[in-house]
Design a protein around this motif. Structure first.
Motif, PDB file in Angstrom:
ATOM      1  N   GLY A 170       0.781  -1.385   0.046  1.00  9.19           N
ATOM      2  CA  GLY A 170      -0.066  -0.113  -0.075  1.00  9.19           C
ATOM      3  C   GLY A 170       0.808   1.350   0.096  1.00  9.19           C
ATOM      4  O   GLY A 170       0.551   2.173  -0.972  1.00  9.19           O
ATOM      5  N   MET A 171       2.099   1.270   0.879  1.00 11.48           N
ATOM      6  CA  MET A 171       2.770   2.401   0.899  1.00 11.48           C
ATOM      7  C   MET A 171       3.524   2.532  -0.523  1.00 11.48           C
ATOM      8  O   MET A 171       3.507   3.848  -0.959  1.00 11.48           O
ATOM      9  CB  MET A 171       3.666   2.183   1.916  1.00 11.48           C
ATOM     10  CG  MET A 171       3.170   2.424   3.382  1.00 11.48           C
ATOM     11  SD  MET A 171       4.698   1.812   4.767  1.00 11.48           S
ATOM     12  CE  MET A 171       5.463   3.338   4.813  1.00 11.48           C
ATOM     13  N   GLY A 172       3.932   1.618  -0.995  1.00 10.21           N
ATOM     14  CA  GLY A 172       4.619   1.810  -2.263  1.00 10.21           C
ATOM     15  C   GLY A 172       3.697   2.283  -3.532  1.00 10.21           C
ATOM     16  O   GLY A 172       3.870   2.999  -4.223  1.00 10.21           O
ATOM     17  N   GLY A 173       2.469   1.788  -3.334  1.00 11.16           N
ATOM     18  CA  GLY A 173       1.440   2.336  -4.345  1.00 11.16           C
ATOM     19  C   GLY A 173       1.256   3.880  -4.324  1.00 11.16           C
ATOM     20  O   GLY A 173       1.499   4.464  -5.404  1.00 11.16           O
ATOM     21  N   ALA A 174       1.052   4.295  -3.154  1.00 10.32           N
ATOM     22  CA  ALA A 174       1.056   5.850  -2.999  1.00 10.32           C
ATOM     23  C   ALA A 174       2.349   6.566  -3.420  1.00 10.32           C
ATOM     24  O   ALA A 174       2.161   7.560  -4.072  1.00 10.32           O
ATOM     25  CB  ALA A 174       0.925   6.109  -1.502  1.00 10.32           C
ATOM     26  N   ALA A 175       3.422   5.774  -3.270  1.00  9.41           N
ATOM     27  CA  ALA A 175       4.839   6.380  -3.790  1.00  9.41           C
ATOM     28  C   ALA A 175       4.639   6.485  -5.268  1.00  9.41           C
ATOM     29  O   ALA A 175       5.253   7.547  -5.802  1.00  9.41           O
ATOM     30  CB  ALA A 175       5.784   5.422  -3.310  1.00  9.41           C
ATOM     31  N   GLY A 176       4.223   5.573  -5.901  1.00 10.66           N
ATOM     32  CA  GLY A 176       4.012   5.623  -7.294  1.00 10.66           C
ATOM     33  C   GLY A 176       3.306   6.735  -7.987  1.00 10.66           C
ATOM     34  O   GLY A 176       3.524   7.330  -8.865  1.00 10.66           O
ATOM     35  N   THR A 177       2.222   6.916  -7.072  1.00 10.33           N
ATOM     36  CA  THR A 177       1.391   8.014  -7.762  1.00 10.33           C
ATOM     37  C   THR A 177       1.994   9.362  -7.437  1.00 10.33           C
ATOM     38  O   THR A 177       2.157  10.352  -8.504  1.00 10.33           O
ATOM     39  CB  THR A 177      -0.071   8.119  -6.907  1.00 10.33           C
ATOM     40  OG1 THR A 177      -0.726   6.929  -6.844  1.00 10.33           O
ATOM     41  CG2 THR A 177      -1.088   9.330  -7.303  1.00 10.33           C
ATOM     42  N   PHE A 178       2.885   9.401  -6.221  1.00 10.53           N
ATOM     43  CA  PHE A 178       3.687  10.727  -6.105  1.00 10.53           C
ATOM     44  C   PHE A 178       4.549  11.082  -7.161  1.00 10.53           C
ATOM     45  O   PHE A 178       4.649  12.032  -7.828  1.00 10.53           O
ATOM     46  CB  PHE A 178       4.230  10.802  -4.762  1.00 10.53           C
ATOM     47  CG  PHE A 178       5.416  11.563  -4.383  1.00 10.53           C
ATOM     48  CD1 PHE A 178       6.689  11.560  -5.111  1.00 10.53           C
ATOM     49  CD2 PHE A 178       4.745  12.541  -3.563  1.00 10.53           C
ATOM     50  CE1 PHE A 178       7.554  12.352  -4.712  1.00 10.53           C
ATOM     51  CE2 PHE A 178       5.826  13.776  -3.553  1.00 10.53           C
ATOM     52  CZ  PHE A 178       7.109  14.046  -3.918  1.00 10.53           C
ATOM     53  N   TYR A 179       5.165  10.086  -7.614  1.00 12.85           N
ATOM     54  CA  TYR A 179       6.283   9.956  -8.524  1.00 12.85           C
ATOM     55  C   TYR A 179       5.406  10.550  -9.817  1.00 12.85           C
ATOM     56  O   TYR A 179       6.151  11.178 -10.795  1.00 12.85           O
ATOM     57  CB  TYR A 179       7.022   8.641  -8.934  1.00 12.85           C
ATOM     58  CG  TYR A 179       8.189   8.969  -9.879  1.00 12.85           C
ATOM     59  CD1 TYR A 179       7.693   8.647 -11.154  1.00 12.85           C
ATOM     60  CD2 TYR A 179       9.141   9.206  -9.580  1.00 12.85           C
ATOM     61  CE1 TYR A 179       8.586   8.894 -12.297  1.00 12.85           C
ATOM     62  CE2 TYR A 179      10.382   9.058 -10.706  1.00 12.85           C
ATOM     63  CZ  TYR A 179      10.004   9.101 -11.846  1.00 12.85           C
ATOM     64  OH  TYR A 179      10.962   9.094 -12.783  1.00 12.85           O
ATOM     65  N   ALA A 180       4.447   9.603 -10.389  1.00 13.92           N
ATOM     66  CA  ALA A 180       3.762   9.922 -11.511  1.00 13.92           C
ATOM     67  C   ALA A 180       3.432  11.533 -11.617  1.00 13.92           C
ATOM     68  O   ALA A 180       3.369  12.090 -12.811  1.00 13.92           O
ATOM     69  CB  ALA A 180       2.663   9.130 -11.850  1.00 13.92           C
TER      70      ALA A 180
END
Lengths: 409, 322, 292
Positions: free
Chosen positions: B218-228
């Motif tokens: 879940g934490m990783g998923g949020a990081a992905g959105t941040f980057y995108a």
């Protein structure tokens, strides 16, 4: 371990103090402008993937840019600004868009007046967008994605072609070469790498070729990296295209060429578009394989004295005269001309001057510069062919330095 | 003042400094560097939950990041759903992926390097798939439009992203702090120390590990959105290459496995070393050699990570220095 | 399309077999290092790259054919590996697994960037006089370099198998792999055996590099493209199993080749990851691995 224990016995506060001091010192060191040389210099930031898989093109781009800067300074610098000298500020994108964008921020604070980069379109997109926030003039030296100039950003410019125009040029050139030989070729097979570069170019070329009566009968997408081209070679062999068209990066380009030879694949010509591996080095080191291979790419005008001189200088410096060298050189000239005509480093004025540039680059087979939405319409990609250990321009005819050997001997 | 109160005060002060940093730091570049530091610390913490606390090392952490990035980006591009909602879906997708991978792996009894390698394999699988499928844009990747605004989680100035990443960092620290105090966290540590014993003690190790990997996902998923949303472009190499997986474990191990501040400290130190080396050394490659040497140096002399500098033995009461 | 792919199947299988032998050699080093020392060597790719560069420079400067260079590069690699382990990795890591991981990571960063610094990032290839001569199989031309590499891989695997099964050193290595403390108790110098094993592993890379150079290219980052495949093979074949590495190499080579034919060269890569995952789930000890 005993050692660290002794160092830090009961002195957590001392450590924090020490660490903060070190940290502050480092930060201070970082904030001191790195290049504290000539005041009043016109600073041009160069952002390239100096470390990582694209380190070689980056080195070539830096070399070309720095050569141009040295030449312009030797000729008196920016005369309308009292002979102000150009100065390079080097940045490493490490092949990552986020680092490229961060470099822009760093350079902005170091007071750069223009930025040039980035070889990879993804990095170029991120970096030029970051530069747009501060309206810093951004010149794409190498970067083929057309998205670079389609975002309506008034600070982004590109002297060389993007893959849209290159695809169109490639098709026109191929049709011309084919016609001159009596139109023996009817079918094309494209072998392209899987990312935006290969896929995007392949799509555009397929469309453009159709309008010239050449049919793409096979499109083979391959991974980045690909270790082994045997099967692709076999597939091509059974498809029997007249023309094989590689669109990929240097390592794969060379492997494919070697494998086609090993598998004795028969075809009229290898006609690559933006062939990453087609350059003087390739022709020099593998003359048998390279002989009569054709590429459509950024290339200099071998009939121009300035082009010949630049090539001689580059080779005297022990480097190969790859397209990165003169694309970077041209881009610096373009920026310098902008400063010259603007008479200052005011970003608005410079961007306006760049947009209205009519600079004619002697060593490129281009018409005078004409910027439309940041893309130079005077640019063109030419078809080059390896002939007897050297490289000749074979199309379009007004720039040809030799006639095409087609079909290959 | 009790130790607890002292720590809380320190923590609060640090947070205040961080929150007010953009006021004091005029350099947008430094804000950007700090943003990257916080981002790496955040995603490092996600690895730390499973790797440091639960003792299950993974080499495929990037897959949650990439899946989150694709999730919110596809929702935005194809369905017009703004990232402020998309990020929650990204978190769910990441957690779900964590559950899938975790279930397949843990249920088969994979541990140690076997588990680490299978996570790598999953990440590679996703990378190849992302390259070949239409809706991810294939090898071309996805381009996002520049449209600043809170609902797009896009910000005009680096300050916006700075606060976004600070927010994520605080959440990651809170999760770790909660782990340190909770029964669940103790169970994870028990699993790490001796899984058979933990099982014998009645801990449902499968469930605990699954929860841990779901948190990581879940934490990783949020990081992905941040980057995108920050860099507006993703493609299979960015989303699923091993580099980020390595960085996650790097900052955690260097900083201190299974500690709250390990990933943050590791991130700060490694980024600073990298930046300083690059600043003083222009020649490509040379600065990274220095970085590599320093890395080896740190690990050799601080086998428990940098956090080990702050405490000599775990569990020993600090008396605030002498 | 499918018919074309199917008709190319025999060729695809042979191609896979040929390249698989090279994969096997890279994996061989890894399976020994991993099977005996239980460490994941992040620097494996970088060391393969160094082997490739060694072969390249021996060819470019001294005109030594890469297949002859094996005789120089392999022992040199052994030496390099022994020293790096004995006075590097072994010493600095303090025995902790995660630290070994990071030390090998640091090592790979140093090696890659040293190569970048000294050799530049440019890809280098070589052409042998017999690079384009081949055996005509009718449906496929088998180039001599590939054929030689295939045979050499088999020979090296055989040699290594004999070393491990028949010699005292091999017995010591197997003992240490199975029972570290027990081996120490019967007087085996465990550190030395570890270093020797690591050295042998790197020596395999040395040989692999020499055989890879004529059919591939080298730049500071080339090693990495083989590492994930090597790991897959190690797990597939069973950690520490030499025969497993060879067989695994063939299986993976064929899978990659056939996958590319049937699914396209881009998606075809998926076969490797799938096999990796399936093996780990259903038989993690691999084909020849023993139950721990």
């Amino acid at each position: 371990m005993t050692r660290s224990k002794d160092l830090f016995t009961g002195s957590r506060r001392k450590f924090i103090r020490g660490a903060s001091a070190t940290f502050a010192l480092a930060a201070a060191g970082l904030s001191a402008p790195k290049i504290a040389r000539a005041a009043g210099a016109v600073k041009i930031g160069l952002i390239h993937p100096a470390t990582g898989w694209a380190a070689y093109p980056a080195a070539q781009l830096r070399y070309g840019a720095q050569m141009a800067i040295a030449d312009i300074n030797a000729a008196g610098g920016i005369k309308s600004m009292g002979g102000a000298a150009l100065e390079a500020v080097l940045g490493d994108s490490q092949t990552k868009p986020e680092i490229g964008a961060a470099e822009v921020e760093k350079m902005n604070e170091a007071g750069v007046h223009a930025i040039q980069g980035c070889y990879q379109s993804a990095v170029g997109l991120a970096a030029s967008a970051a530069a747009a926030k501060y309206n810093i003039p951004f010149s794409v030296d190498v970067g083929v994605s057309d998205k670079l100039v389609q975002r309506g950003l008034s600070n982004v410019f590109r002297m060389a072609d993007g893959y849209g125009r290159i695809a169109a040029d490639a098709s026109v050139n191929l049709a011309e070469i084919n016609k001159a030989a009596g139109s023996p070729a009817k079918t094309v097979a494209i072998v392209h790498e899987e990312s935006e570069f290969g896929t995007g170019t392949a799509k555009l070329v397929t469309k453009a070729l159709a309008s010239h009566g050449l049919e793409v009968i096979e499109t083979i997408k391959h991974a980045n990296p690909t270790r082994n081209f045997d099967n692709i070679a076999l597939r091509l062999k059974s498809a029997k295209p007249d023309i094989i068209m590689p669109i990929n990066y240097p390592g794969e380009y060379i492997l494919l060429a070697k494998t086609l030879r090993q598998q004795r694949v028969d075809f009229m010509a290898s006609y690559s578009v933006l062939g990453g591996g087609f350059n003087f080095k390739f022709v020099d080191e593998m003359p048998q394989i390279a002989e009569n291979m054709i590429d459509v790419n950024h290339w200099y005008d071998p009939r121009s004295t300035s082009g010949q001189e630049m090539r001689a200088r580059t080779e005297a410096d022990g480097k190969y005269f790859t397209f990165e060298v003169y694309c970077a050189y041209m881009s610096i000239m373009f920026l310098a001309d902008g400063f010259e005509r603007a008479g200052s480093t005011d970003k608005e004025a410079v961007n306006a001057a760049l947009a209205s540039s009519t600079l004619d680059i002697d060593f490129m087979p281009y018409g005078p510069t004409k910027m439309v939405d940041g893309q130079n319409m005077g640019s063109r990609a030419v078809a080059i062919q390896a002939q007897k250990g050297d490289v000749q321009i074979i199309a379009p005819s007004d720039y040809a330095s030799a006639s095409a050997v087609f079909p290959r001997s | 003042m009790t130790l607890k109160a002292k720590n809380a005060l320190l923590f609060g002060l640090a947070f205040l400094v961080a929150a007010l940093a953009p006021v004091g730091i005029s350099s947008k570049f430094y804000l950007d560097v700090l943003t990257l530091i916080f981002f790496t610390a955040y995603i490092g913490q996600s690895w730390n939950i499973l790797g440091g606390y639960a003792g299950q090392f993974s080499f495929g952490g990037v897959m949650f990041f990439g899946t989150g990035a694709y999730t919110s980006s596809i929702l935005l591009i194809t369905f017009g759903i703004p990232p402020i909602f998309g990020i929650f879906v990204a978190v769910l997708m990441g957690a779900f992926l964590g559950f899938l991978v975790g279930y397949l792996s843990f249920r088969s009894g994979l541990r140690g390097s076997y588990f680490a390698l299978i996570t790598l394999a999953f990440a590679e699988l996703l990378r190849v798939l992302a390259n070949s499928v239409e809706f991810t844009g294939g090898g071309v990747g996805l381009f996002l439009t520049y449209a600043p605004g809170l609902k797009n989680l896009q910000f005009v100035s680096p300050t916006g992203f700075y606060y976004f990443s600070l927010f994520l960092l605080v959440i990651s620290l809170a999760i770790a702090l909660w782990l340190e105090r909770s029964r669940f966290g103790a169970q994870l540590v028990a699993i790490r120390e001796n899984e058979e014993a933990a099982e014998a003690l009645g801990i449902d190790t499968l469930k605990c590990k699954l929860y841990a990997i779901m948190i990581m996902g879940g934490m990783g998923g949020a990081a992905g959105t941040f980057y995108a949303q920050k860099y507006l472009y993703i493609d299979p190499p960015i989303s699923y290459s091993i580099a980020l997986s390595v960085e996650m474990l790097l900052v955690s191990i260097v900083g201190g496995l299974g500690t709250v501040f390990g990933p943050l400290i590791g991130s700060i130190v490694l980024h600073v070393v990298n930046e300083v080396a690059r600043h003083f050394i222009d020649t490509p490659g040379l600065s990274l050699i220095v970085y590599g040497v320093i890395l080896i140096f740190i690990i050799s002399y601080l086998p428990n990570g940098l956090v080990g500098l702050f405490r000599k033995t775990r569990g020993k009461k600090e008396d605030g220095g002498a | 399309m499918l018919s074309t792919s199917l008709s190319l199947l025999p060729a695809g299988i042979i191609n896979g077999l040929m390249f698989g032998a090279i994969y096997a050699l890279v994996a061989l080093g890894l399976t020994l290092i991993y099977g005996v020392l239980h460490i994941i060597n992040f620097a494996h790719g970088a060391m393969l790259m160094l082997a490739l560069y060694s072969a390249y420079f021996l060819f470019k400067i001294l005109n030594i054919d890469p297949y002859v260079a094996i005789l120089i590069v392999t022992p040199a690699s052994f030496f390099f590996g022994y020293v790096i382990y004995r006075w590097g990795i072994g010493k600095l890591s303090g025995g902790k697994d995660q630290n070994i991981l990071l030390i090998t990571l640091g090592l790979s960063i140093i090696l890659e960037n040293a190569a970048l610094f000294f050799f530049t990032g440019d890809q280098q290839t070589i052409s042998l006089s017999y690079s384009y001569d081949s055996l005509d199989l009718g449906f496929l031309y088998l180039s001599y370099p590939k054929l030689i590499s295939f045979i050499a891989s088999l020979v090296i695997c055989g040699f290594l198998w004999m070393l491990m099964s028949l010699t005292d050193l091999g017995k010591a290595i197997r003992a240490v792999a199975k029972q570290r403390e027990g081996a120490r108790l019967v007087g085996i110098d465990v550190e030395h055996v570890f270093a020797v094993t690591f050295g042998i592993g790197i020596a395999c890379l040395g040989a692999a590099g020499c055989m890879l150079l004529p059919i591939f290219y080298v730049d500071p980052y080339t090693g990495n493209v083989f590492v994930i495949i090597a790991f897959t093979i190690v797990v597939l074949g069973g950690m520490g199993s030499i025969v497993g590495a060879l067989l695994g190499g063939f299986i993976i080579g064929i899978t990659e080749s056939v996958g590319g034919l049937l699914l396209g060269e881009s998606l075809g890569q998926i076969g490797i990851s799938l096999i990796f995952i399936l093996i780990l789930i259903f038989r993690p000890t691999g084909i020849f691995g023993s139950k721990v």
